[in-house]
Design a protein around this motif. Structure first.
Motif, PDB file in Angstrom:
ATOM      1  N   ALA A 251       0.822  -1.216   0.000  1.00  0.00           N
ATOM      2  CA  ALA A 251       0.000   0.000   0.000  1.00  0.00           C
ATOM      3  C   ALA A 251       0.856   1.265   0.000  1.00  0.00           C
ATOM      4  CB  ALA A 251      -0.925   0.000   1.209  1.00  0.00           C
ATOM      5  N   GLY A 252       0.542   2.170  -0.937  1.00  0.00           N
ATOM      6  CA  GLY A 252       1.220   3.456  -1.010  1.00  0.00           C
ATOM      7  C   GLY A 252       2.603   3.424  -1.612  1.00  0.00           C
ATOM      8  N   LYS A 253       3.028   2.279  -2.134  1.00  0.00           N
ATOM      9  CA  LYS A 253       4.384   2.160  -2.675  1.00  0.00           C
ATOM     10  C   LYS A 253       4.329   2.033  -4.193  1.00  0.00           C
ATOM     11  CE  LYS A 253       6.127  -0.090   1.510  1.00  0.00           C
ATOM     12  NZ  LYS A 253       4.867  -0.155   2.261  1.00  0.00           N
ATOM     13  N   ASP A 254       5.332   2.578  -4.860  1.00  0.00           N
ATOM     14  CA  ASP A 254       5.426   2.547  -6.321  1.00  0.00           C
ATOM     15  C   ASP A 254       6.695   1.806  -6.717  1.00  0.00           C
ATOM     16  OD1 ASP A 254       5.334   2.958  -9.048  1.00  0.00           O
ATOM     17  OD2 ASP A 254       5.998   5.046  -8.934  1.00  0.00           O
ATOM     18  N   LEU A 255       6.578   0.521  -6.981  1.00  0.00           N
ATOM     19  CA  LEU A 255       7.750  -0.292  -7.312  1.00  0.00           C
ATOM     20  C   LEU A 255       8.450   0.207  -8.565  1.00  0.00           C
ATOM     21  CD1 LEU A 255       9.346  -2.959  -6.632  1.00  0.00           C
ATOM     22  CD2 LEU A 255       7.898  -4.042  -8.349  1.00  0.00           C
ATOM     23  N   VAL A 256       7.683   0.668  -9.547  1.00  0.00           N
ATOM     24  CA  VAL A 256       8.261   1.051 -10.844  1.00  0.00           C
ATOM     25  C   VAL A 256       9.319   2.144 -10.680  1.00  0.00           C
ATOM     26  CG1 VAL A 256       7.755   1.926 -13.153  1.00  0.00           C
ATOM     27  CG2 VAL A 256       6.139   0.387 -12.032  1.00  0.00           C
ATOM     28  N   SER A 257       9.129   3.020  -9.707  1.00  0.00           N
ATOM     29  CA  SER A 257      10.048   4.144  -9.532  1.00  0.00           C
ATOM     30  C   SER A 257      11.269   3.802  -8.680  1.00  0.00           C
ATOM     31  CB  SER A 257       9.311   5.326  -8.899  1.00  0.00           C
ATOM     32  OG  SER A 257       8.914   5.008  -7.563  1.00  0.00           O
ATOM     33  N   MET A 258      11.295   2.607  -8.115  1.00  0.00           N
ATOM     34  CA  MET A 258      12.414   2.219  -7.250  1.00  0.00           C
ATOM     35  C   MET A 258      13.533   1.612  -8.097  1.00  0.00           C
ATOM     36  SD  MET A 258      10.342   0.420  -4.107  1.00  0.00           S
ATOM     37  CE  MET A 258       8.920   1.251  -3.366  1.00  0.00           C
ATOM     38  N   PRO A 259      14.737   2.173  -8.059  1.00  0.00           N
ATOM     39  CA  PRO A 259      15.834   1.654  -8.895  1.00  0.00           C
ATOM     40  C   PRO A 259      16.153   0.192  -8.592  1.00  0.00           C
ATOM     41  CG  PRO A 259      16.379   3.824  -8.037  1.00  0.00           C
ATOM     42  CD  PRO A 259      15.141   3.388  -7.326  1.00  0.00           C
ATOM     43  N   TYR A 260      16.110  -0.622  -9.616  1.00  0.00           N
ATOM     44  CA  TYR A 260      16.344  -2.065  -9.478  1.00  0.00           C
ATOM     45  C   TYR A 260      17.702  -2.355  -8.861  1.00  0.00           C
ATOM     46  CZ  TYR A 260      17.422  -6.830 -11.212  1.00  0.00           C
ATOM     47  OH  TYR A 260      17.801  -8.136 -11.333  1.00  0.00           O
ATOM     48  N   TRP A 261      18.748  -1.715  -9.360  1.00  0.00           N
ATOM     49  CA  TRP A 261      20.102  -2.080  -8.946  1.00  0.00           C
ATOM     50  C   TRP A 261      20.415  -1.664  -7.513  1.00  0.00           C
ATOM     51  CZ3 TRP A 261      22.963  -5.801 -10.288  1.00  0.00           C
ATOM     52  CH2 TRP A 261      24.285  -5.874  -9.839  1.00  0.00           C
ATOM     53  N   ASN A 262      19.618  -0.768  -6.912  1.00  0.00           N
ATOM     54  CA  ASN A 262      19.860  -0.402  -5.525  1.00  0.00           C
ATOM     55  C   ASN A 262      19.802  -1.611  -4.599  1.00  0.00           C
ATOM     56  OD1 ASN A 262      20.035   2.198  -6.422  1.00  0.00           O
ATOM     57  ND2 ASN A 262      18.417   3.025  -5.122  1.00  0.00           N
ATOM     58  N   ASN A 263      19.096  -2.654  -5.020  1.00  0.00           N
ATOM     59  CA  ASN A 263      19.017  -3.862  -4.206  1.00  0.00           C
ATOM     60  C   ASN A 263      20.352  -4.576  -4.090  1.00  0.00           C
ATOM     61  OD1 ASN A 263      16.034  -4.158  -3.638  1.00  0.00           O
ATOM     62  ND2 ASN A 263      15.961  -4.060  -5.870  1.00  0.00           N
ATOM     63  N   PHE A 264      21.281  -4.273  -4.974  1.00  0.00           N
ATOM     64  CA  PHE A 264      22.563  -4.983  -5.023  1.00  0.00           C
ATOM     65  C   PHE A 264      23.750  -4.023  -4.978  1.00  0.00           C
ATOM     66  CE2 PHE A 264      19.225  -6.763  -7.735  1.00  0.00           C
ATOM     67  CZ  PHE A 264      18.885  -7.870  -6.965  1.00  0.00           C
ATOM     68  N   ASP A 265      23.490  -2.776  -4.609  1.00  0.00           N
ATOM     69  CA  ASP A 265      24.514  -1.734  -4.535  1.00  0.00           C
ATOM     70  C   ASP A 265      24.839  -1.480  -3.067  1.00  0.00           C
ATOM     71  OD1 ASP A 265      26.034   0.587  -4.523  1.00  0.00           O
ATOM     72  OD2 ASP A 265      24.909   1.526  -6.148  1.00  0.00           O
ATOM     73  N   ALA A 460      11.957  -3.045 -15.153  1.00  0.00           N
ATOM     74  CA  ALA A 460      13.077  -3.679 -15.850  1.00  0.00           C
ATOM     75  C   ALA A 460      13.435  -2.932 -17.131  1.00  0.00           C
ATOM     76  CB  ALA A 460      12.741  -5.129 -16.168  1.00  0.00           C
ATOM     77  N   ALA A 461      12.423  -2.351 -17.777  1.00  0.00           N
ATOM     78  CA  ALA A 461      12.660  -1.628 -19.030  1.00  0.00           C
ATOM     79  C   ALA A 461      13.479  -0.359 -18.822  1.00  0.00           C
ATOM     80  CB  ALA A 461      11.326  -1.283 -19.686  1.00  0.00           C
ATOM     81  N   THR A 462      13.585   0.118 -17.576  1.00  0.00           N
ATOM     82  CA  THR A 462      14.334   1.345 -17.303  1.00  0.00           C
ATOM     83  C   THR A 462      15.816   1.086 -17.045  1.00  0.00           C
ATOM     84  OG1 THR A 462      13.968   1.288 -14.891  1.00  0.00           O
ATOM     85  CG2 THR A 462      12.256   2.313 -16.250  1.00  0.00           C
ATOM     86  N   LEU A 463      16.220  -0.173 -17.012  1.00  0.00           N
ATOM     87  CA  LEU A 463      17.618  -0.485 -16.728  1.00  0.00           C
ATOM     88  C   LEU A 463      18.525   0.006 -17.851  1.00  0.00           C
ATOM     89  CD1 LEU A 463      17.384  -4.092 -15.272  1.00  0.00           C
ATOM     90  CD2 LEU A 463      18.256  -2.079 -14.105  1.00  0.00           C
ATOM     91  N   ALA A 464      19.617   0.612 -17.471  1.00  0.00           N
ATOM     92  CA  ALA A 464      20.587   1.085 -18.459  1.00  0.00           C
ATOM     93  C   ALA A 464      21.248  -0.103 -19.140  1.00  0.00           C
ATOM     94  CB  ALA A 464      21.637   1.953 -17.779  1.00  0.00           C
ATOM     95  N   PRO A 465      21.457  -0.048 -20.435  1.00  0.00           N
ATOM     96  CA  PRO A 465      22.080  -1.182 -21.138  1.00  0.00           C
ATOM     97  C   PRO A 465      23.538  -1.355 -20.744  1.00  0.00           C
ATOM     98  CG  PRO A 465      21.861   0.708 -22.605  1.00  0.00           C
ATOM     99  CD  PRO A 465      21.121   1.067 -21.349  1.00  0.00           C
ATOM    100  N   LYS A 466      23.956  -2.602 -20.657  1.00  0.00           N
ATOM    101  CA  LYS A 466      25.378  -2.887 -20.473  1.00  0.00           C
ATOM    102  C   LYS A 466      26.087  -2.762 -21.823  1.00  0.00           C
ATOM    103  CE  LYS A 466      25.594  -3.747 -16.056  1.00  0.00           C
ATOM    104  NZ  LYS A 466      26.176  -4.969 -15.506  1.00  0.00           N
ATOM    105  N   LYS A 467      27.369  -2.456 -21.756  1.00  0.00           N
ATOM    106  CA  LYS A 467      28.126  -2.120 -22.967  1.00  0.00           C
ATOM    107  C   LYS A 467      29.218  -3.149 -23.268  1.00  0.00           C
ATOM    108  CE  LYS A 467      25.988   1.885 -23.446  1.00  0.00           C
ATOM    109  NZ  LYS A 467      25.154   2.206 -24.624  1.00  0.00           N
ATOM    110  N   THR A 468      29.647  -3.124 -24.517  1.00  0.00           N
ATOM    111  CA  THR A 468      30.808  -3.892 -24.944  1.00  0.00           C
ATOM    112  C   THR A 468      32.040  -3.010 -24.842  1.00  0.00           C
ATOM    113  OG1 THR A 468      30.698  -3.235 -27.259  1.00  0.00           O
ATOM    114  CG2 THR A 468      29.339  -5.102 -26.586  1.00  0.00           C
ATOM    115  N   GLY A 469      33.188  -3.563 -25.192  1.00  0.00           N
ATOM    116  CA  GLY A 469      34.415  -2.784 -25.147  1.00  0.00           C
ATOM    117  C   GLY A 469      34.438  -1.623 -26.116  1.00  0.00           C
ATOM    118  N   THR A 470      33.602  -1.662 -27.145  1.00  0.00           N
ATOM    119  CA  THR A 470      33.555  -0.570 -28.117  1.00  0.00           C
ATOM    120  C   THR A 470      32.491   0.471 -27.761  1.00  0.00           C
ATOM    121  OG1 THR A 470      31.941  -1.736 -29.508  1.00  0.00           O
ATOM    122  CG2 THR A 470      34.281  -2.150 -29.933  1.00  0.00           C
TER     123      THR A 470
END
Length: 566
Positions: A251-265, A460-470
């Motif tokens: 109740a009263g919480k907005d999961l979509v706005s909570m940064p996913y990676w904060n759970n592992f930072d 999940a759609a808001t996650l920044a893409p991971k990059k390659t070496g280029t």
């Protein structure tokens, strides 16, 4: 389980003071104190801290706590289709038996789980006994605080018993009313412990505050108790009762706005998604007893900045479960297994080139490290140079248990970067969201389930893409909401798939498969697929008693046969 002398671990591990931003996990030496010495306010509070300290699955030292890790990676993930033991075939061979369901009662992983979490039960019981002594005497502790202490101790006891029940099912019920070790030794394991867990959690809901006591984030509170009781009801298929509690937590919480990676930072812990947490820290003197010791083996191997120990590798099947179709929706197992991505398993040479056109849910590269893709601040994952034996356990490594190099100085043990202060979420809000979605499906409310699942996917759609070496995106990332669920079976499949993707390598998967009643079919099918590429995992047989593990033989022997084997 009670001696004339109580072993109380004073000021032991937990909790975060918000004003200073770091745990006061400064463990004092373990000492033997007589009951009158600790039967006062400081003694009771110290005993409670000792009960909290078992949350990290550690009684003393750092090595050897893998099976009792709060993440439950040995039983919850390694025994599932999500993770391999990793390392090499001949390393920690008793774990191989956990993974392939051939374990016998002398397996040391079983005794570790049993002994650590029964130590937690003992400490909770001792806290309640000491509190009762205070309340029957001069009453140094206020009635209000006494109820809170009871609530904390009983919720901790519920947690420890729940972990024991999921692994062993048949455990002896030891409460604070048991007076002596001799009396405890006569208690058989022939009663269902779930009613006690339910009773303890209900007491916690009634008596714990809605906010953290003293603003200490590791403390149990009313919402944590509600989430845990809802989870217990879910395991019992009491969907309506569970859903009521989950809705109160959400109740009263907005999961979509909570940064996913904060759970592992490690620098952004204690956020609104943390519901039940095992708090970890490196002590000011560099000692690591209060760290995330249970996950230490999952450190990367070889030339990686961590250097040890190469266990807990994601399966090929898990990685491919993150494949999506053109609409950004998950593929079925038969579809993703038809053309699996294997990284450099079949071409580990320097000529390997990452295929960035593959369509993946972006959570893949926030869960799994794979060759050619950026990994935290370590650089580009090089493949075999960070893996002990890819031909045995595959070409992938985990991410969620690791911290950046930039945090080694403050959040890792000196010279042992695999021992960190990273917390472990026992229950986080996305877990509650998906448990609630499961309840909605079983109630026939497909629209309600759809919204909850899509909340998780929208984030999940808001996650920044991971990059390659280029600097290019490491995949054709895509994750989209479901437009609708065609029927209850489709909704059920979507919720179960989403739990796997969102909570991968967080300790839930095996227990989910068991409570859904699909463990045998899923795991044997997975074994047939995985074994094509990693022969050690071919031919898994999930037997009639594979849903839980043997009672440790050492405990049966100590009980003089009172405890009965599974």
């Amino acid at each position: 389980m009670k001696r004339n002398k109580l072993m109380i671990l004073l000021g032991a591990g937990m909790l975060l003071v918000s004003s200073c931003g770091k745990e006061f996990l400064q463990k004092l030496p373990q000492g033997e104190l007589s009951e009158p010495q600790v039967g006062n306010k400081d003694g009771v509070e110290g005993a409670l801290m000792g009960a909290y300290s078992i949350m990290n699955g550690n009684v003393s030292g750092t090595w050897g706590n893998y099976a009792s890790a709060p993440s439950q990676w040995v039983f919850g993930e390694m025994a599932s289709d999500n993770a391999h033991k990793g390392s090499e075939l001949t390393d920690q061979t008793p774990m191989n038996m956990i993974e392939n369901f051939t374990s016998i009662s002398t397996n040391d992983n079983l005794s570790t789980q049993w002994q650590v979490y029964f130590e937690g039960v003992l400490r909770c019981n001792n806290t309640l006994k000491l509190l009762a002594n205070d309340q029957s005497g001069p009453k140094e502790i206020s009635a209000e605080r006494a109820k809170e202490i009871q609530g904390e101790a009983k919720m901790l006891r519920a947690h420890y018993y729940f972990y024991l029940w999921r692994v062993f099912r048949n455990v002896p019920i030891i409460t604070e009313e048991i007076a002596t070790a001799e009396e405890a030794a006569k208690i058989p394991n022939d009663k269902d412990v779930l009613p006690l867990i339910e009773e303890d959690l209900k007491f916690a809901i009634e008596n714990l505050p809605t906010t953290k006591i003293n603003d200490e984030f590791g403390r149990m509170d009313k919402n944590a108790a509600k989430a845990y009781l809802g989870k217990l009801y879910l395991y019992q298929k009491k969907y309506a009762q569970a859903l009521t509690l989950f809705k109160e937590v959400m109740a009263g919480k907005d999961l979509v706005s909570m940064p996913y990676w904060n759970n592992f930072d490690v620098t952004k812990e204690n956020g609104p998604e943390a519901v039940v947490v095992s708090k970890h820290a490196i002590n000011s003197n560099g000692a690591a007893d209060n760290s995330n010791v249970g996950d230490m083996l999952s450190g990367l191997y070889g030339t990686s900045p961590v250097g040890c120990c190469g266990f807990y590798q994601p399966t090929i099947d898990l990685v491919n479960a993150f494949q999506v179709d053109a609409n950004g929706l998950p593929l079925s197992p038969s579809a993703y297994r038809a053309k699996p991505y294997l990284s450099d398993l079949q071409n580990p040479t320097a000529s390997y080139v990452l295929d960035v056109s593959l369509k993946f849910d972006p959570r893949l590269d926030h869960t799994v490290g794979r060759r050619g893709v950026s990994y935290l601040d370590y650089g580009i994952m090089p493949g075999n140079a960070w893996i002990r034996d890819a031909k045995y356990a595959g070409p992938f490594v985990g991410i969620k248990t690791m911290i950046p190099q930039s945090q080694f100085a403050t959040n890792a043990a000196p010279g042992e970067n695999y021992l960190t202060g990273l917390d472990v979420n026992v229950i986080r809000l996305a877990d509650v969201w998906l448990m609630a979605a499961e309840c909605e499906v079983e109630a026939g409310n497909l629209a309600g389930a759809l919204k909850l699942v899509n909340d998780v996917r929208k984030r999940a759609a808001t996650l920044a893409p991971k990059k390659t070496g280029t600097g290019a995106n490491a995949a054709a990332y895509n994750v989209k909401p479901y437009p609708a669920f065609a029927n209850q079976d489709a909704a059920r499949t979507a919720v179960r798939t989403e739990r796997r993707l969102e909570l991968a390598l967080e300790g839930h998967r095996f227990f989910d498969l068991v409570r859904w009643g699909v463990a045998k079919s899923v795991l044997e099918s997975y074994s047939a697929f995985e074994g094509q590429y990693l022969p050690s995992y071919k031919g898994l047989v999930f037997g009639a008693k594979s849903e839980y593990w043997p009672i440790p033989q050492v405990e049966i022997d100590r009980s003089n046969g009172v405890l009965k084997p599974n």
